[in-house]
Every structure is written in structure tokens, then in C-alpha cells.
Design an enzyme around this catalytic site. Structure first.
Site, PDB file in Angstrom:
ATOM      1  CE1 TYR A 193      -3.637   2.532   0.401  1.00  0.00           C
ATOM      2  CE2 TYR A 193      -2.380   3.370   2.260  1.00  0.00           C
ATOM      3  CZ  TYR A 193      -3.408   3.512   1.349  1.00  0.00           C
ATOM      4  OH  TYR A 193      -4.194   4.649   1.375  1.00  0.00           O
ATOM      5  CE  LYS A 222      -3.364   5.114  -1.954  1.00  0.00           C
ATOM      6  NZ  LYS A 222      -4.375   5.649  -2.889  1.00  0.00           N
TER       7      LYS A 222
HETATM    8  N1  NAP Z   1      -9.352   6.801   4.781  1.00  0.00           N
HETATM    9  C1  NAP Z   1      -8.053   7.032   4.956  1.00  0.00           C
HETATM   10  O1  NAP Z   1      -7.562   7.107   6.105  1.00  0.00           O
HETATM   11  C2  NAP Z   1      -7.161   7.249   3.764  1.00  0.00           C
HETATM   12  C3  NAP Z   1      -5.895   7.788   3.997  1.00  0.00           C
HETATM   13  C4  NAP Z   1      -5.046   8.004   2.928  1.00  0.00           C
HETATM   14  C5  NAP Z   1      -5.469   7.699   1.639  1.00  0.00           C
HETATM   15  N2  NAP Z   1      -6.714   7.165   1.429  1.00  0.00           N
HETATM   16  C6  NAP Z   1      -7.092   6.859   0.049  1.00  0.00           C
HETATM   17  O2  NAP Z   1      -8.333   7.469  -0.251  1.00  0.00           O
HETATM   18  C7  NAP Z   1      -8.963   6.767  -1.314  1.00  0.00           C
HETATM   19  C8  NAP Z   1     -10.419   6.543  -0.951  1.00  0.00           C
HETATM   20  O3  NAP Z   1     -10.477   5.713   0.182  1.00  0.00           O
HETATM   21  P1  NAP Z   1     -11.562   5.887   1.340  1.00  0.00           P
HETATM   22  O4  NAP Z   1     -10.833   6.228   2.562  1.00  0.00           O
HETATM   23  O5  NAP Z   1     -12.679   6.764   0.907  1.00  0.00           O
HETATM   24  O6  NAP Z   1     -12.028   4.370   1.519  1.00  0.00           O
HETATM   25  P2  NAP Z   1     -13.329   3.616   1.005  1.00  0.00           P
HETATM   26  O7  NAP Z   1     -14.535   4.229   1.610  1.00  0.00           O
HETATM   27  O8  NAP Z   1     -13.059   2.160   1.210  1.00  0.00           O
HETATM   28  O9  NAP Z   1     -13.388   3.959  -0.550  1.00  0.00           O
HETATM   29  C9  NAP Z   1     -12.792   3.201  -1.567  1.00  0.00           C
HETATM   30  C10 NAP Z   1     -13.606   3.387  -2.834  1.00  0.00           C
HETATM   31  O10 NAP Z   1     -12.956   2.674  -3.909  1.00  0.00           O
HETATM   32  C11 NAP Z   1     -13.924   1.852  -4.551  1.00  0.00           C
HETATM   33  N3  NAP Z   1     -13.270   0.685  -5.116  1.00  0.00           N
HETATM   34  C12 NAP Z   1     -12.508  -0.241  -4.466  1.00  0.00           C
HETATM   35  N4  NAP Z   1     -12.133  -1.205  -5.319  1.00  0.00           N
HETATM   36  C13 NAP Z   1     -12.662  -0.889  -6.539  1.00  0.00           C
HETATM   37  C14 NAP Z   1     -12.630  -1.501  -7.815  1.00  0.00           C
HETATM   38  N5  NAP Z   1     -11.962  -2.642  -8.033  1.00  0.00           N
HETATM   39  N6  NAP Z   1     -13.293  -0.907  -8.832  1.00  0.00           N
HETATM   40  C15 NAP Z   1     -13.985   0.247  -8.627  1.00  0.00           C
HETATM   41  N7  NAP Z   1     -14.028   0.875  -7.444  1.00  0.00           N
HETATM   42  C16 NAP Z   1     -13.394   0.309  -6.412  1.00  0.00           C
HETATM   43  C17 NAP Z   1     -14.922   1.488  -3.440  1.00  0.00           C
HETATM   44  O11 NAP Z   1     -16.186   1.169  -3.943  1.00  0.00           O
HETATM   45  P3  NAP Z   1     -16.780  -0.308  -4.205  1.00  0.00           P
HETATM   46  O12 NAP Z   1     -16.373  -1.164  -3.048  1.00  0.00           O
HETATM   47  O13 NAP Z   1     -18.235  -0.041  -4.307  1.00  0.00           O
HETATM   48  O14 NAP Z   1     -16.194  -0.743  -5.503  1.00  0.00           O
HETATM   49  C18 NAP Z   1     -15.014   2.817  -2.704  1.00  0.00           C
HETATM   50  O15 NAP Z   1     -15.926   3.666  -3.358  1.00  0.00           O
HETATM   51  C19 NAP Z   1      -8.143   5.484  -1.516  1.00  0.00           C
HETATM   52  O16 NAP Z   1      -7.312   5.648  -2.647  1.00  0.00           O
HETATM   53  C20 NAP Z   1      -7.328   5.388  -0.238  1.00  0.00           C
HETATM   54  O17 NAP Z   1      -6.112   4.702  -0.437  1.00  0.00           O
HETATM   55  C21 NAP Z   1      -7.564   6.949   2.465  1.00  0.00           C
END
Ligand code: NAP
Length: 256
Positions: A153, A157
Site C-alpha cells: 500500500y 501511494k
Molecule cells: N481513509 C483514509 O484514512 C485514507 C488515507 C489516505 C489515503 N486514502 C485513500 O483514499 C482513497 C479513498 O479511500 P476511502 O478512505 O474513501 O475508503 P473507502 O470508503 O473504502 O473507498 C474506496 C472506494 O474505492 C472503490 N473501489 C474499491 N475497489 C474498486 C474496484 N476494483 N473498482 C472500482 N471501485 C473500487 C470502493 O467502492 P466499491 O467497493 O463499491 O467498488 C469505494 O468507493 C483510496 O485511494 C485510499 O487509499 C484513504
């Protein structure tokens, strides 16, 4: 005035869903992408009612072969052009590499890096031609140092940050804005998907979007959300000897 369209990947939950609400409120038409069609349809209905913008749902697995090419073809076939691309779909896995499912690691690299790159590349030429557009690629504060227990991961990133900052420079003077958005721990379902909830304090998606708007206004190549996250990512890890930085990074993502 012609309408503007934002394409948001990973729009069904978390950061992507909140961006969809905020961009809809700002008057942008939306194309929402994720696998969960039901969640996307519910969100689309909510945004149409609240903001009156056009919302198109394109539910699909972006990890499938040719997904990025098919998505951009479907967007064009719907008569839309992408003015704002939020490459947000992504996930993390937790645990030692030796114990990981190799297919899950490969899927992670494919979604977090390859799909993001291909969508950026496919949307960029028409933005440059129109001398207008925005690409936001969601990296992480995990991009700034190797992350034991989330090794793949963190590496994905770091790729997103490096790729996007380079793209920011390549597009100087074209009218296209590019930003690597680096959230710290943020309150979303991300930790459920990763299978561990290790972050002790989390910021909100609303705070993250406010940070994004400020960074876009300043035309920064990248932004870290939250002052303490930014100090740690940009200064702290550089001051520590590598062995200490690796120990500290693992401590941060270790289960409570
Ligand atoms: N939350 C944190 O602390 C954090 C910190 C740093 C970076 N991020 C980054 O922020 C971004 C969004 O994450 P989030 O925190 O909002 O988590 P999340 O709620 O789990 O969102 C992930 C999104 O990606 C979609 N997704 C996953 N696999 C997919 C696939 N194969 N095809 C199409 N869509 C897919 C999911 O939808 P479905 O399951 O419906 O497909 C969901 O809408 C990610 O890139 C994550 O690495 C998050």
C-alpha cells in the site's frame, strides 16, 4: 454557460462520496464509478435532489482488464467530456508480505497505480486541448516513507505521489491543474477494507475537501491534509535515521 463534468472513481463511499456531494453542490455534473451499483444509485438520487446537477452512474470493477479504456469510451459515448478527474478508487491490505494473498497484492497495485495512471493519461489530452481541467490523484501520507505491515500500500501511494507531482510539472502553462492529495487517517470504511483499525485520531472527509480546495487555489503539486500529518510527512520522517523511521512507521499501523 456549458456544464462541467467531474468523473469520480471510488464514489460509492468515503472520500469519493463526499467529493461527489461537494462537487455536485458546486454545480458540476457527475459521473460516479465504483463496483457497488446500489450505493452509487442512492448517492446519485441524493445529489440530484440536493443540487439539481446531472449524475450518471457507471458501476464497474476498475480492476477488470481494459476497465480504464472502457470507462473513458463509455463517458465519450454518453456525450460527456471530463473536466475534473478524481482518481480516488483504491484500497490497502494489512499484514506481513510473506503472509499476504499475492492476487490481492496484484489487484492493489493494479487499482491504486495502473488504473489511476491510465485514466490520467486518457483524460489529459482533451483537457490540454481545451486549456482547462483538473486532475486530483489520491495518494496518502503513507506515500512519504516505507510502511512495514502495509508495504505494498505504501509503495503504491509513493508511486501516486511521484507520478502526480511529475505530471503537475509537465502540465505547467497548459491550463490544467494537477494535484496529489495526501490524506492522513480519515474517517471512512478504508480501515474495514484493510482489516485493521490502527489510527487513533482521524480527520473528516469535509476537512479533507477544504484542504483540497485551498491547495487547488494555490496550485500546489501536492498537499497533505492536517498540519501534524504534514509536518510528520514532509519533515519528521526526513530527520529520523531510516531504521528509526521504519520502526515508527510500523508502530503507527500496528493494531491498537
Ligand atoms: N481513509 C483514509 O484514512 C485514507 C488515507 C489516505 C489515503 N486514502 C485513500 O483514499 C482513497 C479513498 O479511500 P476511502 O478512505 O474513501 O475508503 P473507502 O470508503 O473504502 O473507498 C474506496 C472506494 O474505492 C472503490 N473501489 C474499491 N475497489 C474498486 C474496484 N476494483 N473498482 C472500482 N471501485 C473500487 C470502493 O467502492 P466499491 O467497493 O463499491 O467498488 C469505494 O468507493 C483510496 O485511494 C485510499 O487509499 C484513504
Amino acid at each position: 454557460m456549458t456544464s462541467r463534468t467531474a468523473l469520480i472513481t471510488g464514489a460509492s463511499t468515503g472520500i469519493g462520496a463526499e467529493f461527489a456531494r461537494r462537487l455536485g453542490a458546486d454545480g458540476l455534473d457527475l459521473v460516479l464509478v465504483a463496483r457497488s451499483a446500489d450505493k452509487l444509485e442512492t448517492l446519485a438520487g441524493e445529489i440530484r435532489a440536493a443540487s439539481g446537477v446531472a449524475v450518471t452512474v457507471m458501476a464497474r470493477d476498475l480492476g477488470a482488464p481494459n476497465a480504464a479504456a472502457e470507462l473513458t469510451a463509455d463517458v465519450a459515448a454518453a456525450g460527456l467530456h471530463v473536466d475534473f478527474l478524481l482518481n480516488n478508487a483504491g484500497f490497502g491490505t494489512h499484514g506481513p508480505v510473506a503472509e499476504a494473498d499475492p492476487d490481492r497484492l496484484a489487484d492493489q497495485i493494479r487499482l491504486n497505480c495502473e488504473v489511476l495512471t491510465e485514466l490520467s493519461q486518457r483524460c489529459l489530452p482533451s483537457m490540454i486541448e481545451r486549456r482547462s481541467g483538473t486532475i486530483i490523484n489520491v495518494a496518502s501520507n503513507a506515500a512519504f516513507q516505507p510502511l512495514p505491515l502495509m508495504a505494498v500500500y505504501g509503495a503504491t501511494k509513493a508511486y501516486v505521489l511521484s507520478f502526480t507531482e511529475a505530471l503537475w510539472h509537465e502540465t505547467r502553462g497548459t491550463g490544467v491543474r494537477v494535484l496529489a492529495l495526501c490524506p492522513g487517517p480519515t474517517e471512512t470504511p478504508f480501515f474495514d477494507v484493510a482489516g485493521e483499525d490502527f489510527a487513533r485520531s482521524k480527520r473528516t472527509t469535509a476537512q479533507l475537501i477544504d484542504t483540497t480546495k485551498r491547495a487547488l487555489a494555490r496550485d500546489q503539486p501536492s498537499v497533505v491534509d492536517g498540519v501534524s500529518n504534514a509536518v510528520l510527512a514532509r519533515v519528521g520522517v526526513r530527520l529520523l535515521p531510516k531504521k528509526v523511521a521504519l520502526w515508527a512507521a510500523q508502530k503507527v499501523v500496528s493494531p491498537r
